[in-house]
Design an enzyme around this catalytic site. Structure first.
Site, PDB file in Angstrom:
ATOM      1  N   LYS A  52       0.800  -1.259  -0.027  1.00 50.56           N
ATOM      2  CA  LYS A  52      -0.018  -0.052   0.021  1.00 50.56           C
ATOM      3  C   LYS A  52       0.970   1.147  -0.056  1.00 50.56           C
ATOM      4  CE  LYS A  52      -3.951  -2.393   1.991  1.00 50.56           C
ATOM      5  NZ  LYS A  52      -4.785  -2.593   3.199  1.00 50.56           N
ATOM      6  N   GLN A  96      -5.120  -1.577   9.496  1.00 52.55           N
ATOM      7  CA  GLN A  96      -4.734  -3.036   8.681  1.00 52.55           C
ATOM      8  C   GLN A  96      -5.690  -3.962   9.558  1.00 52.55           C
ATOM      9  OE1 GLN A  96      -3.906  -3.441   5.826  1.00 52.55           O
ATOM     10  NE2 GLN A  96      -4.099  -5.719   5.848  1.00 52.55           N
ATOM     11  N   ASP A 119     -11.242   2.634   3.447  1.00 53.04           N
ATOM     12  CA  ASP A 119     -11.490   0.978   3.237  1.00 53.04           C
ATOM     13  C   ASP A 119     -13.053   0.818   3.218  1.00 53.04           C
ATOM     14  OD1 ASP A 119      -9.460  -0.662   3.676  1.00 53.04           O
ATOM     15  OD2 ASP A 119      -9.199  -0.356   5.762  1.00 53.04           O
TER      16      ASP A 119
HETATM   17  N1  GUN Z   1      -7.061  -7.021   5.701  1.00 55.83           N
HETATM   18  C1  GUN Z   1      -7.452  -7.814   4.722  1.00 55.83           C
HETATM   19  N2  GUN Z   1      -7.723  -6.765   3.710  1.00 55.83           N
HETATM   20  C2  GUN Z   1      -7.910  -5.759   4.197  1.00 55.83           C
HETATM   21  C3  GUN Z   1      -8.287  -4.390   3.686  1.00 55.83           C
HETATM   22  O1  GUN Z   1      -8.933  -4.364   2.904  1.00 55.83           O
HETATM   23  N3  GUN Z   1      -8.351  -3.361   4.507  1.00 55.83           N
HETATM   24  C4  GUN Z   1      -7.790  -3.441   5.962  1.00 55.83           C
HETATM   25  N4  GUN Z   1      -7.694  -2.251   6.468  1.00 55.83           N
HETATM   26  N5  GUN Z   1      -7.350  -4.850   6.287  1.00 55.83           N
HETATM   27  C5  GUN Z   1      -7.336  -5.694   5.587  1.00 55.83           C
END
Ligand code: GUN
Length: 293
Positions: A52, A96, A119
């Site tokens: 990211k 996350q 998100d």
């Molecule tokens: N864990 C797995 N996929 C995601 C996501 O798209 N966003 C976040 N914050 N955590 C995750």
């Protein structure tokens, strides 16, 4: 059969975003800023967050990574969320997941200002999605929608079968595929662990979305000739032959299913790369205050 190249599509979208950011900055606008909170050292989460941050660089965004150890208290984490909510330089941020067991993920998600929830996990964004209002859409479903759009795949009136009912993939994907729009206008069936006749239902799918996290679950006998198959699975199956020690494995038995499909996504290189790309698109929208002003 046409392979849907998520890696190339994601690279193209990131280049488009980078171009737009360049224009914004040249015109005196603010560079979009994404912050990410990472708790602990889970291998998968470390990789996702690193990717990211790299994607932010590719798009010309500012990014900030905030790390906590596994033993961080819920209170401390919520205090950081509150700080980011109030930080005017931060356009959007993510926490996350998964979080350690002593922290309530739901409490953390609900503490995020929905206007910065890139998100799309906050109940306000989820609710707005379900009634068709502008909102942040969660990254994986949004990435799949973008693939359907960019590959010009017809969806109107089709039977879309979604395997899996998670809050971040299955449920929003089902909602999006039934919405009055393109992509959308599908007749949607959601299957899950308690579904009876799952194989028979899958065989009636024009569009099959495999998102239950069970490697190689979808076999050739479950797929109709000419179907579109999107594979969300990314299970790390141990494999000593790989440098990493694991092989990223989809929910679809690709080799036997692919010859029956009109379109199919591979794993890796299909839906996965689009997920981070969708987060970048949401961050650009956040930077432009395009959804909530
Ligand atoms: N864990 C797995 N996929 C995601 C996501 O798209 N966003 C976040 N914050 N955590 C995750």
């Amino acid at each position: 059969m046409q392979l849907i190249d998520g890696k190339a599509t994601a690279a193209q979208i990131k280049a488009e975003i980078a171009e737009e950011v360049k224009q914004i900055v040249e015109n005196g606008g603010k560079r979009p800023h994404l912050a990410a909170i990472l708790v602990g050292h889970d291998g998968g989460s470390e990789t996702y967050v690193r990717n990211k941050v790299l994607a932010c660089e590719a798009c010309g965004f500012k990014s900030t990574l905030i790390r906590f150890e596994d033993n961080v208290s819920e209170e401390e984490l919520l205090a950081k969320v509150d700080e980011l909510n109030r930080d005017e330089d931060v356009d959007g941020f993510i926490v996350q997941l998964p979080l350690p067991r002593h922290i309530s993920e739901q409490k953390v998600i609900e503490a995020i200002d929905y206007r910065k929830d890139v998100d799309g996990f906050h109940p306000i964004n989820v609710g707005r999605l379900s009634i068709g209002l502008p909102c942040y859409i969660s990254a994986t479903p949004n990435g799949m929608l973008e693939l359907l759009r960019r590959y010009g795949i017809e969806t109107s009136g089709k039977h879309c079968v979604v395997l899996g009912r998670s809050n971040i993939v299955g449920k929003p994907m089902a909602t999006l595929m039934m919405q009055k729009a393109y992509p959308g206008d599908c007749t949607v069936t959601v299957c899950h662990s308690r579904t009876k006749n799952l194989k028979e239902i899958c065989r009636t799918a024009d569009i099959l979305i495999a998102a239950m996290g069970q490697p190689n679950f979808v076999t050739a006998d479950m797929v109709k000739e000419g179907a579109v198959v999107l594979d969300v699975g990314t299970t790390r199956v141990p494999n000593p032959a790989m440098k990493s020690g694991f092989k990223l494995t989809g929910d679809v038995k690709f080799d036997e299913v692919a010859p029956k499909c009109s379109f199919i996504t591979p794993v890796p290189g299909g839906v996965g790369p689009m997920t981070i790309c969708s987060l970048m698109r949401n961050t650009l929208l956040a930077g432009k205050k395009a959804i909530y002003g």
